[in-house]
Motif scaffolding. Sequence first.
Motif, PDB file in Angstrom:
ATOM      1  N   PRO A 374       0.839  -1.214   0.000  1.00 32.42           N
ATOM      2  CA  PRO A 374       0.000   0.000   0.000  1.00 32.42           C
ATOM      3  C   PRO A 374       0.866   1.253   0.000  1.00 32.42           C
ATOM      4  CG  PRO A 374      -0.626  -1.534   1.750  1.00 32.42           C
ATOM      5  CD  PRO A 374       0.672  -2.009   1.223  1.00 32.42           C
ATOM      6  N   ASP A 375       0.314   2.356  -0.510  1.00 32.27           N
ATOM      7  CA  ASP A 375       1.011   3.637  -0.439  1.00 32.27           C
ATOM      8  C   ASP A 375       0.255   4.560   0.518  1.00 32.27           C
ATOM      9  OD1 ASP A 375      -1.219   4.452  -1.831  1.00 32.27           O
ATOM     10  OD2 ASP A 375      -0.174   4.816  -3.719  1.00 32.27           O
ATOM     11  N   VAL A 376       0.696   5.802   0.582  1.00 33.16           N
ATOM     12  CA  VAL A 376       0.090   6.755   1.512  1.00 33.16           C
ATOM     13  C   VAL A 376      -1.405   6.907   1.251  1.00 33.16           C
ATOM     14  CG1 VAL A 376       0.014   9.210   2.124  1.00 33.16           C
ATOM     15  CG2 VAL A 376       2.216   8.049   1.965  1.00 33.16           C
ATOM     16  N   VAL A 377      -1.796   6.989  -0.028  1.00 31.28           N
ATOM     17  CA  VAL A 377      -3.212   7.178  -0.373  1.00 31.28           C
ATOM     18  C   VAL A 377      -4.046   5.992   0.104  1.00 31.28           C
ATOM     19  CG1 VAL A 377      -4.844   7.574  -2.262  1.00 31.28           C
ATOM     20  CG2 VAL A 377      -2.556   8.561  -2.376  1.00 31.28           C
ATOM     21  N   THR A 378      -3.503   4.785  -0.070  1.00 29.07           N
ATOM     22  CA  THR A 378      -4.223   3.578   0.383  1.00 29.07           C
ATOM     23  C   THR A 378      -4.507   3.655   1.872  1.00 29.07           C
ATOM     24  OG1 THR A 378      -2.772   2.407  -1.179  1.00 29.07           O
ATOM     25  CG2 THR A 378      -4.264   1.081   0.144  1.00 29.07           C
ATOM     26  N   GLN A 397      -4.671  -1.791  14.064  1.00 27.68           N
ATOM     27  CA  GLN A 397      -3.846  -2.700  13.267  1.00 27.68           C
ATOM     28  C   GLN A 397      -3.262  -1.964  12.065  1.00 27.68           C
ATOM     29  OE1 GLN A 397      -2.875  -5.967  13.891  1.00 27.68           O
ATOM     30  NE2 GLN A 397      -1.535  -5.435  12.184  1.00 27.68           N
ATOM     31  N   LEU A 398      -4.083  -1.116  11.442  1.00 26.29           N
ATOM     32  CA  LEU A 398      -3.579  -0.305  10.332  1.00 26.29           C
ATOM     33  C   LEU A 398      -2.441   0.605  10.787  1.00 26.29           C
ATOM     34  CD1 LEU A 398      -6.711   0.892   8.319  1.00 26.29           C
ATOM     35  CD2 LEU A 398      -4.721  -0.263   7.384  1.00 26.29           C
ATOM     36  N   HIS A 399      -2.592   1.150  11.980  1.00 28.53           N
ATOM     37  CA  HIS A 399      -1.552   2.015  12.542  1.00 28.53           C
ATOM     38  C   HIS A 399      -0.223   1.254  12.637  1.00 28.53           C
ATOM     39  CE1 HIS A 399      -0.541   5.233  15.813  1.00 28.53           C
ATOM     40  NE2 HIS A 399       0.368   5.176  14.864  1.00 28.53           N
ATOM     41  N   LEU A 400      -0.274   0.012  13.090  1.00 29.77           N
ATOM     42  CA  LEU A 400       0.937  -0.813  13.159  1.00 29.77           C
ATOM     43  C   LEU A 400       1.517  -1.048  11.766  1.00 29.77           C
ATOM     44  CD1 LEU A 400      -0.139  -3.478  15.824  1.00 29.77           C
ATOM     45  CD2 LEU A 400       1.468  -1.589  16.132  1.00 29.77           C
ATOM     46  N   ASP A 401       0.641  -1.335  10.791  1.00 28.85           N
ATOM     47  CA  ASP A 401       1.116  -1.552   9.419  1.00 28.85           C
ATOM     48  C   ASP A 401       1.783  -0.299   8.851  1.00 28.85           C
ATOM     49  OD1 ASP A 401       0.039  -4.061   9.636  1.00 28.85           O
ATOM     50  OD2 ASP A 401      -1.707  -3.659   8.383  1.00 28.85           O
ATOM     51  N   ILE A 402       1.213   0.857   9.203  1.00 35.15           N
ATOM     52  CA  ILE A 402       1.779   2.133   8.728  1.00 35.15           C
ATOM     53  C   ILE A 402       3.184   2.337   9.298  1.00 35.15           C
ATOM     54  CG2 ILE A 402       1.548   4.651   8.991  1.00 35.15           C
ATOM     55  CD1 ILE A 402      -1.537   4.141   8.760  1.00 35.15           C
ATOM     56  N   LYS A 404       5.244  -0.025  10.250  1.00 36.73           N
ATOM     57  CA  LYS A 404       6.137  -0.977   9.571  1.00 36.73           C
ATOM     58  C   LYS A 404       6.514  -0.492   8.173  1.00 36.73           C
ATOM     59  CE  LYS A 404       4.190  -4.992  11.992  1.00 36.73           C
ATOM     60  NZ  LYS A 404       3.307  -6.177  11.850  1.00 36.73           N
ATOM     61  N   SER A 405       5.577   0.196   7.514  1.00 39.74           N
ATOM     62  CA  SER A 405       5.823   0.671   6.149  1.00 39.74           C
ATOM     63  C   SER A 405       6.666   1.940   6.103  1.00 39.74           C
ATOM     64  CB  SER A 405       4.492   0.932   5.439  1.00 39.74           C
ATOM     65  OG  SER A 405       3.691  -0.228   5.404  1.00 39.74           O
ATOM     66  N   GLY A 406       6.849   2.567   7.268  1.00 41.90           N
ATOM     67  CA  GLY A 406       7.647   3.789   7.315  1.00 41.90           C
ATOM     68  C   GLY A 406       6.896   5.043   6.930  1.00 41.90           C
ATOM     69  N   PHE A 407       5.549   4.986   6.919  1.00 43.60           N
ATOM     70  CA  PHE A 407       4.754   6.143   6.519  1.00 43.60           C
ATOM     71  C   PHE A 407       4.259   6.967   7.712  1.00 43.60           C
ATOM     72  CE2 PHE A 407       3.616   3.529   2.585  1.00 43.60           C
ATOM     73  CZ  PHE A 407       4.519   4.208   1.791  1.00 43.60           C
ATOM     74  N   GLU A 408       4.672   6.588   8.933  1.00 42.07           N
ATOM     75  CA  GLU A 408       4.114   7.275  10.101  1.00 42.07           C
ATOM     76  C   GLU A 408       4.566   8.731  10.184  1.00 42.07           C
ATOM     77  OE1 GLU A 408       7.989   5.583  11.703  1.00 42.07           O
ATOM     78  OE2 GLU A 408       6.464   5.057  10.230  1.00 42.07           O
ATOM     79  N   LEU A 409       5.651   9.091   9.470  1.00 43.22           N
ATOM     80  CA  LEU A 409       6.133  10.470   9.491  1.00 43.22           C
ATOM     81  C   LEU A 409       5.388  11.368   8.511  1.00 43.22           C
ATOM     82  CD1 LEU A 409       9.989   9.898   9.764  1.00 43.22           C
ATOM     83  CD2 LEU A 409       8.355  10.344  11.597  1.00 43.22           C
ATOM     84  N   ILE A 412       0.110  13.852   6.205  1.00 40.39           N
ATOM     85  CA  ILE A 412      -1.250  13.473   5.788  1.00 40.39           C
ATOM     86  C   ILE A 412      -1.711  12.225   6.540  1.00 40.39           C
ATOM     87  CG2 ILE A 412      -2.660  12.707   3.834  1.00 40.39           C
ATOM     88  CD1 ILE A 412      -0.800  14.344   2.017  1.00 40.39           C
ATOM     89  N   VAL A 413      -0.814  11.231   6.639  1.00 42.35           N
ATOM     90  CA  VAL A 413      -1.162  10.008   7.368  1.00 42.35           C
ATOM     91  C   VAL A 413      -1.392  10.324   8.843  1.00 42.35           C
ATOM     92  CG1 VAL A 413      -0.307   7.754   8.113  1.00 42.35           C
ATOM     93  CG2 VAL A 413       0.018   8.481   5.747  1.00 42.35           C
ATOM     94  N   GLY A 414      -0.526  11.147   9.420  1.00 38.96           N
ATOM     95  CA  GLY A 414      -0.693  11.521  10.828  1.00 38.96           C
ATOM     96  C   GLY A 414      -2.017  12.206  11.084  1.00 38.96           C
TER      97      GLY A 414
END
Length: 803
Positions: A374-378, A397-402, A404-409, A412-414
Amino acid sequence: MLVFFSQKKPRFPNFKHRSAEKTLWVDNSFNPPWVHDRIAAMVQGQEQGQFDFSIPETSGKLVRVEQLWQEFFSDPSQWWDNRFIKKNPQNPDFEHKSTHERLWIEGWLNPPWVKAMVATTALCQIQSRGGLRSRVAGSLGNGVNVRKVCQEGRLEEAMHMVEVMLQQNIQAPIDTYACLLKGCARRRALAEGKRVHALIVQRGLDSNIFLGNMLVNMYAKCGSLLDALQIFDSMPEHNVFSWTTIISAYANHGQGEEAINLFQQMQQTGIPPNKVTFSVVLKACAMIPALQQGKQFHSDIIKSGFESDVILGSTLVDMYVKCGCIEDARQVFNNMHERNVVSWTAIIAGYAQQGLGKEALELYEQMKQKHVQPDVVTYVVLLKACASIAALEQGKQLHLDIIKSGFELSVIVGNTLVGMYAKCGSIEDARQVFNSMHERDVVSWNAMIAGYAQQGLGKEAFNFYKQMKQEGLQPDIATYVVLLKACASIAALEQGRQLHLEIIKSGFESDVILGNTLVDMYAKCGHVQDARRVFNNIHELNVVSWTAIIAGYAQQGLGKEALDLYEQMKQEAVQPNIVTYVVLLKACASIAALEQGKQLHLDIIKSGLELDVIVGNTLVDMYAKSGCIEDARQVFNNMHERDVVSWNAMIAGYAQQGLGEESLTLLEQMQREGLKADEVTYGSVLSACSHSGLVDKGCQVFDSMCKDHGIIPTIEHYVCMVDLLGRAGCLAEAENFISKMSVPPNFLVWMTLLGAAKNHGHVEIGRHAFGCAVKLEPENAAPYVLLSNIYAAAGWRDEVANI
């Protein structure tokens, strides 16, 4: 704090951080375009305190630079022009022939008027150092240097080089002009683009189809759609790229209908669309939305043999989703031989937008099984799906996946994580995510403020708003909308007034969205006159504005005034929407305005909204409350779709008319059709049984509700049962029923029993009910009045006097 160096060698930085090992160069090619102007303003003292200037002579240098530019423009012939021969960007653009003082067009000490003067002044006559035509020809003849300068972002220099070439009869290659047009489009530089257009005409290349396409694209990207169309129309011939460019121009400007018309004109000319053309026109269909045209273009794609293209497949999925056809979108998705992250994101977004959050999350699991990252938009789409169905565990659970994917920074995701946790009721988790964000923008703060407001924590929302301002962030329209809604929800009139003043100071008072929200806030705070004043001052009233003020009057019980406003709304030719009609029908029901209700019904039919389930439910309720149960049943029978609210409205209508048998029959029919009755349904049926004297059937319904359907009785159900037994004269049974209630009886329960005792002349039960009622509300006069009536009916005059 940064240390500033005004005099330095080229390889040394302009700024150095006092504590961290960080350096900045003013002329760095990676700087954003606003850096020069910003620094110039700071140096000139507009933002004092930002820097520690190590050289106090900076202001004198600013004055000298401005003097040099004035000398330059007064007599450019005294300067060498090095722009088209210099190899190092740090070398000067102009150098004085005698004093050797130097000037840079992009110099950060320049006064703000320099660039405009350079753009409008003819500088072709200035000699380059050495002044040799052969040297100019050698450096510019093949256009390589021009393209290099343009690609480095030095658009003005590149244009000047081409002007010099034309002045010296050196022919620049066509791709040189294309490079300039790309640069203008990228920077949205319309004035420069028109200069390049003039150079193309001067060169006699205006009939070139390739440059024509580039000109159309440049004008469209610069926001001049009319110029783009004029260029397109003037082209002697068009190819598929010409059509794709102009169609894309209209689609990107939000004119989807015109883009579709142009596509159809293209087909009529016999030029076959390519994949990009189809992709653009499908986006136009999604924008309007235009489902039928989209389906036709889908058929054309299949005929063209492009159906296996993954990009087109993803665009088709998106088109069907935005046209509201999730089944068609899923069919296209299932038939795709290859799917990428865009395809998966499009179909997941489709389900999420249709309110099918559970299905969206199931698709995400399938996506992971297919090892598609998945990407940021997903993730943003999925988090919004979790928020829509309050799926907190899946969100975590999605938060954990994010993570792991390195998108937490990602900001927009935050922001979306904050919104998800807040909407799922976990405000602590929302705050934790907010606090951990490395970068926050106004949307981050808005999400947090909205979270507190949605949880009814108005005080915390306002405290957060104050903290936001203390940290130097300027509230935007969305901030004020959220805060005004918080004021409306808790009737915080004074805070609402303060916000209104801040909105005026911020210059947002003319915004129609804020105006509508202010009307709603004042109305819900009970100040309909203030709401009306705001309404009268809105310059562009829309359907939301009218609906808000109409709802304000209706909520205050001013149904007649609400209906008068509706007549004014029609005179202004503003088309009501579903919400408007629902508000108006409720206003008619509140004042039993049957004739106006019937007229509204006709208006609803004319507007084509009679099939809407919410409108149908409100019509049933309006007719029932106006005493026209036959009309209510006719509307109910004609509804193409009915939900639990529809059945409840009709059953409540029968209950209000005391038609218990009809209510019971409708309950049975509802259950046969597979709909599950809720607490409201059973409350209405019990009320109907009570008013019809159907004691046994009422008791059966209550037992079935508790035992067969697992519904826990509310205090309203207990009141209905006490009323049912009391009306039938079964006072001992009613008293016994109260003693077995699973919740403590409230004042209304005892008053219902007391009223029954009065009606049936039962003194002892009346005394007992009175004693229990006055313990709960000793200052309420109603129990005393009822007991005195009981005593009076029994002839106990002394007791009447005591009461």
